[in-house]
Design a protein around this motif. Structure first.
Motif, PDB file in Angstrom:
ATOM      1  N   PRO A 164       0.911  -0.960   0.139  1.00  0.00           N
ATOM      2  CA  PRO A 164       0.238  -0.063   0.050  1.00  0.00           C
ATOM      3  C   PRO A 164       0.840   1.080   0.123  1.00  0.00           C
ATOM      4  O   PRO A 164       1.781   1.159   0.606  1.00  0.00           O
ATOM      5  CB  PRO A 164      -0.775  -0.135   1.132  1.00  0.00           C
ATOM      6  N   PRO A 165       0.257   2.333  -0.589  1.00  0.00           N
ATOM      7  CA  PRO A 165       1.159   3.679  -0.492  1.00  0.00           C
ATOM      8  C   PRO A 165       1.477   4.253   0.816  1.00  0.00           C
ATOM      9  O   PRO A 165       2.496   4.974   1.115  1.00  0.00           O
ATOM     10  CB  PRO A 165       0.424   4.381  -1.528  1.00  0.00           C
ATOM     11  N   CYS A 166       0.375   3.920   1.723  1.00  0.00           N
ATOM     12  CA  CYS A 166       0.589   4.290   3.175  1.00  0.00           C
ATOM     13  C   CYS A 166      -0.511   3.477   3.985  1.00  0.00           C
ATOM     14  O   CYS A 166      -1.258   2.623   3.475  1.00  0.00           O
ATOM     15  CB  CYS A 166       0.186   5.985   3.319  1.00  0.00           C
ATOM     16  N   TYR A 179       4.642  11.313   3.217  1.00  0.00           N
ATOM     17  CA  TYR A 179       4.909  12.436   2.584  1.00  0.00           C
ATOM     18  C   TYR A 179       6.175  12.303   1.867  1.00  0.00           C
ATOM     19  O   TYR A 179       6.777  11.272   1.467  1.00  0.00           O
ATOM     20  CB  TYR A 179       5.220  13.659   3.404  1.00  0.00           C
ATOM     21  N   THR A 180       6.692  13.146   1.012  1.00  0.00           N
ATOM     22  CA  THR A 180       7.845  13.301   0.454  1.00  0.00           C
ATOM     23  C   THR A 180       8.906  14.129   0.948  1.00  0.00           C
ATOM     24  O   THR A 180       8.704  15.193   1.718  1.00  0.00           O
ATOM     25  CB  THR A 180       7.532  13.698  -1.153  1.00  0.00           C
ATOM     26  N   ILE A 181      10.073  13.510   0.487  1.00  0.00           N
ATOM     27  CA  ILE A 181      11.318  14.432   1.001  1.00  0.00           C
ATOM     28  C   ILE A 181      12.089  14.535  -0.103  1.00  0.00           C
ATOM     29  O   ILE A 181      12.534  13.672  -0.873  1.00  0.00           O
ATOM     30  CB  ILE A 181      12.245  13.448   1.911  1.00  0.00           C
ATOM     31  N   ASP A 202       9.389   9.048  -1.755  1.00  0.00           N
ATOM     32  CA  ASP A 202       8.157   8.835  -1.102  1.00  0.00           C
ATOM     33  C   ASP A 202       8.423   8.174   0.365  1.00  0.00           C
ATOM     34  O   ASP A 202       9.073   7.078   0.205  1.00  0.00           O
ATOM     35  CB  ASP A 202       7.241   8.103  -1.819  1.00  0.00           C
ATOM     36  N   CYS A 203       8.109   8.684   1.279  1.00  0.00           N
ATOM     37  CA  CYS A 203       8.344   8.233   2.524  1.00  0.00           C
ATOM     38  C   CYS A 203       7.160   8.222   3.626  1.00  0.00           C
ATOM     39  O   CYS A 203       6.195   8.531   3.210  1.00  0.00           O
ATOM     40  CB  CYS A 203       9.250   9.090   3.278  1.00  0.00           C
TER      41      CYS A 203
END
Length: 185
Positions: A10-12, A19-21, A30-31
């Motif tokens: 899953p993406p989250c 969020y992105t860094i 993508d973190c």
């Protein structure tokens, strides 16, 4: 050949802040992160999780572990690595050398701000090829790591034997020990 099993991450997930860094190298990762149960940047420590060649959104393989570490006072971060994050997928072969990959670890950790309470030092938990990158980073990191745990590291000799046999069925000789069992940091 047999069918390959592909897991879709899953993406989250619930309990994970995603969020992105963007690093100083202008790559965007993508973190997902978890701040400890006291919701404080000051914690027992900071843990960076590094996946291997596990497919898209592989940071999610660590989400359960990250939540568990948060409950006992650790802050955790996992990012989709170079080549797995759409904003961090250069098209040149040279962009994927170990110096760049290990540099990503430090750039991501620094950009996250989550290691500020630990003076930039952090624990590393890595899987598969991510463990090789993490060990390279530890060698180059001038003492920034606090500890490392390789959850699964491929045996390159055994992998080479399997490749030469062109078999899709893994065989692991009894002397191949891939899992290090240790206490959490």
């Amino acid at each position: 050949g047999g069918a390959e099993y592909t897991y879709t991450y899953p993406p989250c997930a619930e309990g994970i802040s995603c969020y992105t860094i963007t690093t100083s190298a202008e790559l965007t990762f993508d973190c997902g992160y978890v701040v400890n149960a006291s919701n404080s940047i000051s914690s027992k420590g900071f843990v960076y999780h590094m996946h291997g060649n596990d497919g898209l959104q592989s940071k999610a393989m660590f989400f359960d572990t990250m939540r568990q570490l948060g409950e006992v006072g650790y802050n955790s971060l996992a990012c989709d690595a170079r080549g797995y994050s759409p904003g961090a997928a250069p098209n040149t072969y040279d962009a994927y050398n170990y110096n760049n990959l290990q540099g990503d670890i430090f750039s991501i950790v620094d950009a996250s701000g989550l290691s500020s309470a630990t003076e930039g030092r952090f624990h590393v938990v890595a899987h598969d090829q991510g463990a090789r990158v993490a060990w390279h980073a530890i060698a180059a990191g001038a003492g920034r790591e606090r500890d490392d745990r390789a959850l699964l590291t491929p045996d390159v000799i055994a992998a080479g034997r399997r490749h030469r046999r062109k078999t899709s069925r893994p065989s692991f000789p009894s002397h191949d020990h891939h899992i290090q069992i240790g206490e959490w940091p």
